[in-house]
Write an enzyme that holds these catalytic residues in place. Structure first.
Site, PDB file in Angstrom:
ATOM      1  N   TYR A  65      45.109  35.019  10.838  1.00 10.66           N
ATOM      2  CA  TYR A  65      44.017  34.397  10.070  1.00 10.66           C
ATOM      3  C   TYR A  65      43.658  33.035  10.684  1.00 10.66           C
ATOM      4  CZ  TYR A  65      41.345  32.125   6.407  1.00 10.66           C
ATOM      5  OH  TYR A  65      40.358  31.447   5.724  1.00 10.66           O
TER       6      TYR A  65
ATOM      7  N   PRO B 193      37.411  24.248   4.901  1.00 15.76           N
ATOM      8  CA  PRO B 193      38.087  23.920   3.635  1.00 15.76           C
ATOM      9  C   PRO B 193      39.595  24.168   3.686  1.00 15.76           C
ATOM     10  CG  PRO B 193      36.234  25.457   3.299  1.00 15.76           C
ATOM     11  CD  PRO B 193      36.572  25.446   4.762  1.00 15.76           C
TER      12      PRO B 193
ATOM     13  N   GLU C  65      38.251  34.377  -4.998  1.00 14.56           N
ATOM     14  CA  GLU C  65      38.976  35.657  -4.905  1.00 14.56           C
ATOM     15  C   GLU C  65      39.807  35.728  -3.622  1.00 14.56           C
ATOM     16  OE1 GLU C  65      36.358  38.995  -5.500  1.00 14.56           O
ATOM     17  OE2 GLU C  65      35.716  38.256  -7.446  1.00 14.56           O
TER      18      GLU C  65
ATOM     19  N   GLY D 188      33.149  34.036  -4.848  1.00 13.65           N
ATOM     20  CA  GLY D 188      33.570  32.770  -4.256  1.00 13.65           C
ATOM     21  C   GLY D 188      32.468  31.858  -3.742  1.00 13.65           C
ATOM     22  N   PHE D 189      32.679  31.334  -2.536  1.00 14.97           N
ATOM     23  CA  PHE D 189      31.762  30.327  -1.975  1.00 14.97           C
ATOM     24  C   PHE D 189      30.344  30.883  -1.850  1.00 14.97           C
ATOM     25  CE2 PHE D 189      35.393  28.570   0.989  1.00 14.97           C
ATOM     26  CZ  PHE D 189      36.140  28.267  -0.116  1.00 14.97           C
TER      27      PHE D 189
ATOM     28  N   SER E  97      38.220  26.881   8.603  1.00 12.76           N
ATOM     29  CA  SER E  97      39.303  26.637   7.632  1.00 12.76           C
ATOM     30  C   SER E  97      40.232  25.599   8.234  1.00 12.76           C
ATOM     31  CB  SER E  97      40.084  27.932   7.388  1.00 12.76           C
ATOM     32  OG  SER E  97      41.300  27.661   6.707  1.00 12.76           O
TER      33      SER E  97
ATOM     34  N   LEU F 209      42.646  24.198   0.341  1.00 14.13           N
ATOM     35  CA  LEU F 209      42.953  25.022  -0.844  1.00 14.13           C
ATOM     36  C   LEU F 209      41.762  25.095  -1.819  1.00 14.13           C
ATOM     37  CD1 LEU F 209      45.549  26.381  -2.191  1.00 14.13           C
ATOM     38  CD2 LEU F 209      45.662  24.289  -3.544  1.00 14.13           C
TER      39      LEU F 209
ATOM     40  N   VAL G 233      30.089  43.578   7.448  1.00 12.69           N
ATOM     41  CA  VAL G 233      29.805  42.784   8.662  1.00 12.69           C
ATOM     42  C   VAL G 233      30.604  43.266   9.882  1.00 12.69           C
ATOM     43  CG1 VAL G 233      29.094  40.655   7.466  1.00 12.69           C
ATOM     44  CG2 VAL G 233      31.487  40.954   8.136  1.00 12.69           C
TER      45      VAL G 233
ATOM     46  N   ASN H  15      29.665  33.182   6.004  1.00 18.28           N
ATOM     47  CA  ASN H  15      30.704  32.928   5.014  1.00 18.28           C
ATOM     48  C   ASN H  15      31.651  34.107   4.832  1.00 18.28           C
ATOM     49  OD1 ASN H  15      31.746  31.632   2.372  1.00 18.28           O
ATOM     50  ND2 ASN H  15      30.892  33.592   1.679  1.00 18.28           N
TER      51      ASN H  15
HETATM   52  P1  NDP Z   1      36.184  35.437  -1.602  1.00 21.26           P
HETATM   53  O1  NDP Z   1      37.225  36.489  -1.376  1.00 21.26           O
HETATM   54  O2  NDP Z   1      35.998  34.908  -2.969  1.00 21.26           O
HETATM   55  O3  NDP Z   1      34.773  35.933  -1.032  1.00 21.26           O
HETATM   56  C1  NDP Z   1      34.694  36.544   0.228  1.00 21.26           C
HETATM   57  C2  NDP Z   1      33.325  37.152   0.429  1.00 21.26           C
HETATM   58  O4  NDP Z   1      33.284  37.751   1.736  1.00 21.26           O
HETATM   59  C3  NDP Z   1      33.006  38.254  -0.576  1.00 21.26           C
HETATM   60  O5  NDP Z   1      31.685  38.121  -1.015  1.00 21.26           O
HETATM   61  C4  NDP Z   1      33.181  39.523   0.226  1.00 21.26           C
HETATM   62  O6  NDP Z   1      32.246  40.526  -0.221  1.00 21.26           O
HETATM   63  C5  NDP Z   1      32.772  39.070   1.628  1.00 21.26           C
HETATM   64  N1  NDP Z   1      33.348  39.934   2.664  1.00 21.26           N
HETATM   65  C6  NDP Z   1      34.646  40.093   3.009  1.00 21.26           C
HETATM   66  N2  NDP Z   1      34.771  41.025   3.959  1.00 21.26           N
HETATM   67  C7  NDP Z   1      33.520  41.484   4.222  1.00 21.26           C
HETATM   68  C8  NDP Z   1      32.989  42.458   5.097  1.00 21.26           C
HETATM   69  N3  NDP Z   1      33.778  43.176   5.916  1.00 21.26           N
HETATM   70  N4  NDP Z   1      31.647  42.693   5.107  1.00 21.26           N
HETATM   71  C9  NDP Z   1      30.846  41.982   4.292  1.00 21.26           C
HETATM   72  N5  NDP Z   1      31.283  41.021   3.447  1.00 21.26           N
HETATM   73  C10 NDP Z   1      32.607  40.793   3.404  1.00 21.26           C
HETATM   74  O7  NDP Z   1      36.606  34.259  -0.590  1.00 21.26           O
HETATM   75  P2  NDP Z   1      36.017  32.768  -0.388  1.00 21.26           P
HETATM   76  O8  NDP Z   1      34.703  32.619  -1.040  1.00 21.26           O
HETATM   77  O9  NDP Z   1      37.093  31.812  -0.732  1.00 21.26           O
HETATM   78  O10 NDP Z   1      35.892  32.756   1.199  1.00 21.26           O
HETATM   79  C11 NDP Z   1      34.667  32.637   1.882  1.00 21.26           C
HETATM   80  C12 NDP Z   1      34.950  32.151   3.292  1.00 21.26           C
HETATM   81  O11 NDP Z   1      35.600  30.881   3.242  1.00 21.26           O
HETATM   82  C13 NDP Z   1      35.867  33.058   4.113  1.00 21.26           C
HETATM   83  O12 NDP Z   1      35.403  33.094   5.438  1.00 21.26           O
HETATM   84  C14 NDP Z   1      37.227  32.351   4.035  1.00 21.26           C
HETATM   85  O13 NDP Z   1      38.040  32.642   5.133  1.00 21.26           O
HETATM   86  C15 NDP Z   1      36.783  30.910   4.019  1.00 21.26           C
HETATM   87  N6  NDP Z   1      37.751  29.952   3.455  1.00 21.26           N
HETATM   88  C16 NDP Z   1      38.264  30.126   2.195  1.00 21.26           C
HETATM   89  C17 NDP Z   1      39.177  29.196   1.696  1.00 21.26           C
HETATM   90  C18 NDP Z   1      39.808  29.330   0.354  1.00 21.26           C
HETATM   91  O14 NDP Z   1      40.868  28.722   0.128  1.00 21.26           O
HETATM   92  N7  NDP Z   1      39.241  30.053  -0.575  1.00 21.26           N
HETATM   93  C19 NDP Z   1      39.552  28.021   2.482  1.00 21.26           C
HETATM   94  C20 NDP Z   1      38.972  27.973   3.801  1.00 21.26           C
HETATM   95  C21 NDP Z   1      38.082  28.897   4.248  1.00 21.26           C
HETATM   96  P3  NDP Z   1      32.564  42.078  -0.431  1.00 21.26           P
HETATM   97  O15 NDP Z   1      34.015  42.195  -0.758  1.00 21.26           O
HETATM   98  O16 NDP Z   1      31.641  42.492  -1.537  1.00 21.26           O
HETATM   99  O17 NDP Z   1      32.197  42.690   0.876  1.00 21.26           O
HETATM  100  C1  8X3 Z   2      42.098  29.217   3.587  1.00 20.27           C
HETATM  101  C2  8X3 Z   2      42.928  28.008   3.526  1.00 20.27           C
HETATM  102  O1  8X3 Z   2      45.270  27.111   3.917  1.00 20.27           O
HETATM  103  O2  8X3 Z   2      45.064  29.172   2.641  1.00 20.27           O
HETATM  104  O3  8X3 Z   2      41.389  29.262   4.771  1.00 20.27           O
HETATM  105  O4  8X3 Z   2      44.706  29.159   5.010  1.00 20.27           O
HETATM  106  S1  8X3 Z   2      44.576  28.387   3.796  1.00 20.27           S
END
Ligand code: NDP
Ligand code: 8X3
Length: 251
Positions: free
Chosen positions: A150, A180, A186, A13-14, A137, A182, A58, A84
């Site tokens: 969440y 962000p 992943e 993801g991001f 978010s 939507l 983390v 992130n």
């Molecule tokens: P993804 O699921 O695609 O990526 C999440 C990343 O976080 C992965 O690399 C995962 O790595 C890592 N991660 C999760 N839990 C742990 C942990 N316990 N320890 C270490 N690493 C961890 O999600 P996004 O890229 O979409 O999300 C990134 C951030 O953006 C998050 O904080 C999410 O809440 C936020 N966000 C996302 C939105 C969306 O719609 N996608 C909207 C708003 C905010 P691994 O599993 O290898 O540990």
């Molecule tokens: C992720 C965006 O609207 O699915 O943070 O909660 S939402």
């Protein structure tokens, strides 16, 4: 002298898109996550960019402290930290939620972010330089059914980011909370506990934001002139907006 960015959660993801974006500009990149093979793949993909991978969870305080304390010398002066790593688990109403999943979100999205921030902040204050970017978010501002814990974790991220700014006044350290809406990554697969069809249905027929878009926004935020701080930025796709209040009618 190339700058250094530390990105938590860069196996998808991001985070992965940010690693690619900063690498393109010649930065030194520290990438973390729990999936070691993905970190190694990313390092190979970004070669010959200088990439340091650290595999840890983390939620583990000691691992977070060790990750920062044991950085190789050439990666040790962190210019940008992107907190992130994070996740949502489930969309059930609060009364049907699993307490362990709530704890997992609190431990990852709140406590993990605190552990890493504290570990990195010490060096930033000593150098009187640095930028902390937190992934909040829209769920931290706007309530929605199933957002319960969440959204609560992201409301914490919002207020903590603003409070950090208050404490850091007088230093050159910047803090930004990117919020962000939507975005396709992943995220929904994790939220629906591996159910890919359910995850895909979240984005069906619409044009969500993509990880590369968020990477671009964060890169821009961190490369503005040093006297400018983006406090917070709410980012939604054009295909997303607001609904009226829900009202229960008993008749
Ligand atoms: P993804 O699921 O695609 O990526 C999440 C990343 O976080 C992965 O690399 C995962 O790595 C890592 N991660 C999760 N839990 C742990 C942990 N316990 N320890 C270490 N690493 C961890 O999600 P996004 O890229 O979409 O999300 C990134 C951030 O953006 C998050 O904080 C999410 O809440 C936020 N966000 C996302 C939105 C969306 O719609 N996608 C909207 C708003 C905010 P691994 O599993 O290898 O540990
Ligand atoms: C992720 C965006 O609207 O699915 O943070 O909660 S939402």
């Amino acid at each position: 002298m190339p700058k250094t960015v530390f990105i938590t959660g860069a196996t998808a993801g991001f985070g992965k898109a940010m690693a690619e974006r900063y690498a393109k500009e010649g930065w030194k990149i520290i990438v973390t996550g729990r999936r070691e093979e993905r970190l190694e793949e990313l390092k190979m993909e970004l070669a010959p960019a200088p990439v340091h991978t650290i595999c840890f969870d983390v939620r583990d305080k000691q691992s977070c402290q060790d990750a920062v304390a044991n950085l190789p010398e050439e990666f040790s002066a962190i210019d940008v930290l992107v907190n992130n790593a994070g996740l949502a688990l489930g969309v059930e109403p609060a009364q049907a939620c699993d307490l362990d999943e709530w704890e997992c979100m609190v431990d990852t999205n709140i406590k993990g972010l605190l552990y890493i921030t504290k570990a990195v902040l010490t060096g930033m204050v000593e150098r009187n330089a640095g930028h902390i970017v937190n992934l909040g978010s829209v769920a931290g501002t706007y309530p929605y059914p199933g957002g319960n814990a969440y959204g609560g974790t992201k409301a914490f991220v919002k207020q903590f980011s603003l409070n950090l700014l208050a404490d850091l006044l007088g230093t050159k350290i910047r803090v930004s909370n990117i919020e962000p809406g939507l975005c396709e990554s992943e995220f929904s697969v994790v939220r629906f506990r591996g159910d890919k069809d359910k995850a895909d249905s979240v984005y069906a027929g619409t044009e969500p934001i993509l990880p590369a878009d968020i990477a671009e926004i964060i890169y821009w935020t961190t490369t503005l002139p040093a006297h400018i701080n983006i406090n917070s930025m709410e980012v939604m796709p054009v295909d997303q907006a607001f609904s009226p209040f829900a009202i229960n009618r008993s008749e």
